[in-house]
Design a protein around this motif. Structure first.
Motif, PDB file in Angstrom:
ATOM      1  N   CYS A 169      -3.610   8.817  -4.059  1.00  0.00           N
ATOM      2  CA  CYS A 169      -2.602   7.771  -4.321  1.00  0.00           C
ATOM      3  C   CYS A 169      -1.783   8.094  -5.569  1.00  0.00           C
ATOM      4  O   CYS A 169      -2.315   8.166  -6.681  1.00  0.00           O
ATOM      5  CB  CYS A 169      -3.289   6.422  -4.477  1.00  0.00           C
ATOM      6  SG  CYS A 169      -2.141   5.113  -4.933  1.00  0.00           S
ATOM      7  N   ARG A 208       2.807   1.986  -3.216  1.00  0.00           N
ATOM      8  CA  ARG A 208       1.945   2.527  -4.266  1.00  0.00           C
ATOM      9  C   ARG A 208       1.465   3.933  -3.926  1.00  0.00           C
ATOM     10  O   ARG A 208       1.451   4.809  -4.786  1.00  0.00           O
ATOM     11  CB  ARG A 208       0.752   1.582  -4.484  1.00  0.00           C
ATOM     12  CG  ARG A 208       1.185   0.277  -5.130  1.00  0.00           C
ATOM     13  CD  ARG A 208       0.048  -0.709  -5.184  1.00  0.00           C
ATOM     14  NE  ARG A 208       0.450  -1.925  -5.896  1.00  0.00           N
ATOM     15  CZ  ARG A 208      -0.300  -3.017  -5.972  1.00  0.00           C
ATOM     16  NH1 ARG A 208      -1.477  -3.052  -5.374  1.00  0.00           N
ATOM     17  NH2 ARG A 208       0.124  -4.070  -6.636  1.00  0.00           N
ATOM     18  N   CYS A 225      -8.710  -0.143  -7.181  1.00  0.00           N
ATOM     19  CA  CYS A 225      -8.569   1.270  -6.800  1.00  0.00           C
ATOM     20  C   CYS A 225      -9.928   1.967  -6.714  1.00  0.00           C
ATOM     21  O   CYS A 225     -10.090   2.888  -5.911  1.00  0.00           O
ATOM     22  CB  CYS A 225      -7.657   1.996  -7.777  1.00  0.00           C
ATOM     23  SG  CYS A 225      -6.003   1.276  -7.830  1.00  0.00           S
ATOM     24  N   VAL A 242      -8.039  -4.871  -0.959  1.00  0.00           N
ATOM     25  CA  VAL A 242      -8.269  -3.866  -2.012  1.00  0.00           C
ATOM     26  C   VAL A 242      -6.988  -3.616  -2.819  1.00  0.00           C
ATOM     27  O   VAL A 242      -6.964  -3.738  -4.041  1.00  0.00           O
ATOM     28  CB  VAL A 242      -8.794  -2.542  -1.388  1.00  0.00           C
ATOM     29  CG1 VAL A 242      -8.890  -1.446  -2.452  1.00  0.00           C
ATOM     30  CG2 VAL A 242     -10.153  -2.760  -0.752  1.00  0.00           C
ATOM     31  N   CYS A 243      -5.920  -3.298  -2.112  1.00  0.00           N
ATOM     32  CA  CYS A 243      -4.656  -2.994  -2.794  1.00  0.00           C
ATOM     33  C   CYS A 243      -3.889  -4.300  -3.001  1.00  0.00           C
ATOM     34  O   CYS A 243      -2.775  -4.485  -2.529  1.00  0.00           O
ATOM     35  CB  CYS A 243      -3.847  -2.003  -1.962  1.00  0.00           C
ATOM     36  SG  CYS A 243      -2.531  -1.224  -2.888  1.00  0.00           S
ATOM     37  N   HIS A 293      -1.690   5.318  -8.365  1.00  0.00           N
ATOM     38  CA  HIS A 293      -2.955   5.262  -9.092  1.00  0.00           C
ATOM     39  C   HIS A 293      -3.037   6.415 -10.096  1.00  0.00           C
ATOM     40  O   HIS A 293      -3.397   6.219 -11.258  1.00  0.00           O
ATOM     41  CB  HIS A 293      -4.136   5.311  -8.118  1.00  0.00           C
ATOM     42  CG  HIS A 293      -5.449   5.405  -8.812  1.00  0.00           C
ATOM     43  ND1 HIS A 293      -5.965   4.371  -9.569  1.00  0.00           N
ATOM     44  CD2 HIS A 293      -6.343   6.433  -8.900  1.00  0.00           C
ATOM     45  CE1 HIS A 293      -7.116   4.755 -10.079  1.00  0.00           C
ATOM     46  NE2 HIS A 293      -7.369   5.994  -9.702  1.00  0.00           N
ATOM     47  N   VAL A 316       0.841  -1.200   0.000  1.00  0.00           N
ATOM     48  CA  VAL A 316       0.000   0.000   0.000  1.00  0.00           C
ATOM     49  C   VAL A 316       0.880   1.255   0.000  1.00  0.00           C
ATOM     50  O   VAL A 316       0.680   2.177  -0.802  1.00  0.00           O
ATOM     51  CB  VAL A 316      -0.944   0.014   1.229  1.00  0.00           C
ATOM     52  CG1 VAL A 316      -1.698   1.337   1.305  1.00  0.00           C
ATOM     53  CG2 VAL A 316      -1.923  -1.143   1.178  1.00  0.00           C
ATOM     54  N   CYS A 368     -11.066   1.991  -3.215  1.00  0.00           N
ATOM     55  CA  CYS A 368     -10.059   2.362  -2.214  1.00  0.00           C
ATOM     56  C   CYS A 368     -10.353   3.731  -1.600  1.00  0.00           C
ATOM     57  O   CYS A 368     -10.563   4.706  -2.325  1.00  0.00           O
ATOM     58  CB  CYS A 368      -8.674   2.384  -2.868  1.00  0.00           C
ATOM     59  SG  CYS A 368      -7.373   2.816  -1.716  1.00  0.00           S
TER      60      CYS A 368
HETATM   61  S1  SF4 Z   1      -5.598   3.669  -4.987  1.00  0.00           S
HETATM   62 FE1  SF4 Z   1      -5.142   1.658  -5.720  1.00  0.00          FE
HETATM   63  S2  SF4 Z   1      -2.935   1.506  -5.693  1.00  0.00           S
HETATM   64 FE2  SF4 Z   1      -3.484   3.278  -4.448  1.00  0.00          FE
HETATM   65  S3  SF4 Z   1      -3.541   2.473  -2.372  1.00  0.00           S
HETATM   66 FE3  SF4 Z   1      -5.615   2.365  -3.200  1.00  0.00          FE
HETATM   67  S4  SF4 Z   1      -5.787   0.301  -4.085  1.00  0.00           S
HETATM   68 FE4  SF4 Z   1      -3.640   0.728  -3.746  1.00  0.00          FE
END
Ligand code: SF4
Length: 360
Positions: A219, A159, A210, A202-203, A222, A156, A213
């Motif tokens: 993020c 990313r 996403c 989720v991640c 993303h 997490v 999320c």
């Molecule tokens: S937006 Fe997507 S990549 Fe970013 S933390 Fe959430 S699930 Fe992970």
């Protein structure tokens, strides 16, 4: 506080609120997880954290239930025989964890009167508890502000901040970012669980969801469309391969010989089919330590198993024990008896292969 620091802190606060609100809606029920608003049992939290190291939530569930019904308190676990713990652990792998689990239970009883300590410094001094587990138990069980960084949290954070530096060298950077995200949050126990849960559900490693999320808008990976590529990992060296032989010795009653593994190290104190040493010489070592009258034949297929630090290829050799055969050590058991013995999954694999084929 400068205005940029102030806005950063406000940003982190709203991230915390978003994550906790998401967790309140989506927290999964787990056998070891306290219901919302209830106080977690430190014994349950510790036991589950040890079991979950290198194992999935789905695999751990039945083992956790078995352990707490056999040994409902850490005192009961401490008072039991190590052999019983190893037998109940059989199939979860990494047996050093089970031995340390037992040692840790005894230390908690001896040094802390059967109550787990809450401080990271005390937890980390206990057998089998490293920095991650100490932080997880301290925060989840005692609501202390410790930051537990597992593989889910690493993903997490990598990313969220679009960290391009590969693991493992990025670990310190990830930890620093995770600590900032968690700093001064009002519910450390829930925050630690929420952070991990976000990574687990989720991640996810492949195809992160996403759209679901709570941190999507902030993020970085993303936004740049590189979420699935992160975290990057250094190319690790290839694992060495070890070779050996394992022996299936069957008697007229369709029982087969098992023995307790001697010495220290891998599989210490567990049961196994007799085997040679495992060496890196591609020609498997010969010989067995039983009776020269046994006539061994090689089974068509070898068994392959992957350990953390090496891969193993074992030739399987089978023989029929004639009447009067007395093994120098070990005992004959039937397939139905196996649940009473702690056999590692590698040996279960060999047993299945031998039972499924014509052997001796
Ligand atoms: S937006 Fe997507 S990549 Fe970013 S933390 Fe959430 S699930 Fe992970």
């Amino acid at each position: 506080m400068s205005s940029s620091k102030g806005s950063r802190a406000r940003h982190d606060k709203s991230l915390q609120e978003e994550l906790l609100a998401w967790f309140d809606r989506h927290r999964r029920a787990m056998p070891w997880r306290a219901a919302k608003g209830k106080t977690p049992d430190p014994y349950h939290v510790w036991l589950s954290e040890i079991m979950l190291q290198q194992t999935t939530v789905a695999a751990v569930g039945p083992y956790f239930i078995k352990f707490v019904s056999k040994w409902p308190t850490v005192k009961k676990l401490a008072a039991t025989d190590l052999d019983d713990v190893l037998a109940a652990w059989a199939g979860l792998g990494y047996y050093a964890r089970a031995r340390n689990l037992h040692k840790c239970a005894q230390a908690v009883v001896r040094d802390f009167g059967g109550k787990f300590p809450s401080a990271v410094e005390d937890l980390i001094a206990l057998p089998g508890i490293g920095p991650y587990t100490a932080a997880a138990v301290s925060s989840i069980a005692f609501n202390r502000p410790a930051v537990a960084v597992d593989g889910n949290v690493e993903r997490v954070v990598s990313r969220f901040f679009a960290i391009e530096e590969p693991l493992p060298s990025s670990k310190e950077k990830i930890r620093a970012h995770a600590s900032k995200l968690a700093a001064d949050n009002p519910r450390p126990s829930d925050f630690t669980q929420a952070f991990m849960e976000l990574g687990a559900t989720v991640c996810s490693p492949k195809k992160p969801k996403c759209v679901s999320c709570p941190w999507q808008k902030s993020c970085a990976a993303h936004q740049s469309g590189i979420a699935e590529e992160l975290p990057r990992r250094s190319k690790s060296a290839q694992k060495p391969v070890r070779y050996g032989r394992v022996f299936w010795i069957q008697n007229k009653s369709q029982e087969f010989l098992i023995e307790k593994r001697a010495g220290k190290g891998l599989y210490e104190g567990l049961y196994q089919l007799p085997t040679t040493d495992w060496t890196e010489n591609a020609k498997a070592p010969e010989g067995h330590h039983h009776d020269a009258r046994l006539r061994f034949k090689r089974l068509g297929a070898d068994v392959r198993h992957s350990f953390t630090h090496f891969d193993l290829i074992l030739e399987i050799w089978t023989a029929e024990a004639q009447k009067g055969f007395r093994p120098r050590k070990g005992k004959f058991v039937s397939a139905g008896d196996l649940e009473n013995y702690a056999l590692p999954s590698l040996m279960h694999k060999v047993v299945r292969m031998c039972l499924g084929r014509k052997t001796a």
